[in-house]
Design an enzyme around this catalytic site. Structure first.
Site, PDB file in Angstrom:
ATOM      1  N   LYS A 111      10.157 -56.223 116.648  1.00  0.00           N
ATOM      2  CA  LYS A 111       9.439 -57.412 117.096  1.00  0.00           C
ATOM      3  C   LYS A 111       9.915 -57.893 118.456  1.00  0.00           C
ATOM      4  O   LYS A 111       9.126 -58.419 119.245  1.00  0.00           O
ATOM      5  CB  LYS A 111       9.583 -58.552 116.073  1.00  0.00           C
ATOM      6  CG  LYS A 111       8.738 -58.372 114.833  1.00  0.00           C
ATOM      7  CD  LYS A 111       8.547 -59.713 114.129  1.00  0.00           C
ATOM      8  CE  LYS A 111       7.713 -59.578 112.868  1.00  0.00           C
ATOM      9  NZ  LYS A 111       7.574 -60.852 112.157  1.00  0.00           N
ATOM     10  N   LYS A 194       0.311 -48.000 109.978  1.00  0.00           N
ATOM     11  CA  LYS A 194       0.041 -49.027 108.963  1.00  0.00           C
ATOM     12  C   LYS A 194      -1.178 -49.859 109.342  1.00  0.00           C
ATOM     13  O   LYS A 194      -1.375 -50.145 110.525  1.00  0.00           O
ATOM     14  CB  LYS A 194       1.267 -49.961 108.898  1.00  0.00           C
ATOM     15  CG  LYS A 194       1.749 -50.238 107.498  1.00  0.00           C
ATOM     16  CD  LYS A 194       2.991 -51.104 107.543  1.00  0.00           C
ATOM     17  CE  LYS A 194       2.762 -52.339 106.692  1.00  0.00           C
ATOM     18  NZ  LYS A 194       3.940 -53.162 106.513  1.00  0.00           N
ATOM     19  N   LYS A 197      -2.963 -56.308 111.578  1.00  0.00           N
ATOM     20  CA  LYS A 197      -3.860 -57.263 112.229  1.00  0.00           C
ATOM     21  C   LYS A 197      -3.778 -57.129 113.746  1.00  0.00           C
ATOM     22  O   LYS A 197      -4.650 -57.596 114.462  1.00  0.00           O
ATOM     23  CB  LYS A 197      -3.525 -58.684 111.803  1.00  0.00           C
ATOM     24  CG  LYS A 197      -2.211 -59.177 112.374  1.00  0.00           C
ATOM     25  CD  LYS A 197      -2.086 -60.678 112.277  1.00  0.00           C
ATOM     26  CE  LYS A 197      -0.701 -61.153 112.614  1.00  0.00           C
ATOM     27  NZ  LYS A 197      -0.316 -61.398 113.947  1.00  0.00           N
TER      28      LYS A 197
END
Ligand code: TRP
Length: 335
Positions: A111, A194, A197
């Site tokens: 992240k 994966k 969004k």
């Protein structure tokens, strides 16, 4: 005794991966366990958020979870920031966890990306807040996907270190809890990535607000290979897109991959894709409808979350009182 705790991020537009990977499992766990489910708005602000959007996403995620079948009377559903014990305990855990432990966390590395100097301290401390979520309730079992296993292990390390520091078996060591096989839903455009969004392509995911037409189109456009489906699971080796579609089918129909292949082995995607779309629509349409009903009544959602927060607080507050005493803090918390 078993107590389940799990959290979900308030990101707008939940997708099939969130549903099959987490929410469907949450719904099933309710039958057998005391369940506490939390929309983690404190975690959300570890990366920049628009305040108006955050409120909206919190309601949206609550609406999806309710629409999927979480019963707010038997289970507890609330948003994290309404219960101050999460943040309070996270601070104590920041003083238990070691830099070395947090430095190993792969989610932070992903992240934070290249510009680590610019990541918030909150993003770095994300796992200690997650440990606080779980341990503020002395939860014993935590349904988590693969990507959160490392954080759950850290939670156990923190519980153990705290217990050793204060000389008591105070916290249980929480264990992962998955009912059946957890489904890892991959992108419809790339069977090795994966479903997410943040994928720029809308066609990579089915969202909880997609209508029947959208679901049909996205599944028909899904990437596949030219071979027919195999009759046994081994035949999916090296065919990530085929494997993904078959396991989505199995998860939606709540059967095994072998069951799906027993029915569709030898068939091409021209037959399988419409069948998959049918199953997806049958499963998701009632949830989407119910979600829209909730979204038209935000006051009802807010009331459910407030009631859940009060019940969560009633559990966490006395536990936090014991933690304060063990730690040596004078007086009672006002929270
Ligand atoms: N980190 C989890 C995720 O991104 C969400 C979460 C927050 C959570 N607190 C939790 C999950 C406690 C389980 C238990 O999916």
């Amino acid at each position: 005794m078993r107590r389940i705790f799990s959290g979900i991020q308030p990101t707008g537009n939940l997708h099939l991966g969130n549903y099959l990977g987490a929410i469907q499992n949450w719904v099933k766990l309710q039958d057998d366990f005391e369940c506490i489910y939390c929309v983690v708005d404190l975690h959300a602000i570890t990366v920049p958020q628009d305040p108006v959007e955050l409120t909206k996403s919190t309601r949206e995620v609550a609406a999806s979870v309710l629409a999927a079948g979480i019963n707010p009377e038997t289970s507890i559903l609330f948003n994290q920031s309404q219960v101050p014990q999460h943040a309070e305990l996270a601070w104590i855990f920041n003083c238990v966890a070691r830099l070395g432990w947090l430095n190993r966390m792969t989610q932070f590395k992903e992240k934070a990306g290249k510009n680590r100097e610019n990541a918030t301290v909150g993003l770095y401390a994300y796992p200690t807040l997650m440990a606080a979520d779980i341990l503020a309730y002395k939860a014993t079992h935590v349904p988590v996907g693969d990507d959160q296993k490392q954080h759950l292990e850290l939670t156990r390390d923190i519980a153990q270190a705290f217990n050793a520091m204060y000389g008591e078996e105070f916290f249980p060591l929480p264990e992962p809890q998955i009912l059946g096989k957890a489904t890892r839903v991959m992108s419809l455009r790339d069977g090795n990535a994966k479903m997410s969004k943040s994928d720029p392509s809308e066609y990579s995911r089915i969202t909880m607000t997609d209508d029947a037409d959208a679901i049909m189109t996205k599944i028909k456009k899904a990437k596949t290979d030219p071979e027919p489906l195999p009759s046994e699971a081994d035949g999916l080796e090296g065919r990530p897109e085929a494997r993904n579609l078959v396991s989505i089918y199995a998860a939606l129909a709540e059967c095994s991959v072998d069951d799906v292949l027993a029915e569709y082995g030898g068939q091409g995607f021209g037959v399988f894709k419409p069948a998959l779309a049918e199953v997806a629509i049958a499963k998701l349409a009632p949830i989407t409808d119910q979600m829209n009903v909730y979204m038209q009544d935000p006051q009802q959602i807010d009331a459910i979350l407030k009631d859940g927060a009060e019940r969560a607080h009633a559990i966490a507050q006395p536990i936090m009182g014991d933690i304060r005493r063990l730690t040596g803090f004078l007086g009672a918390s006002l929270g």
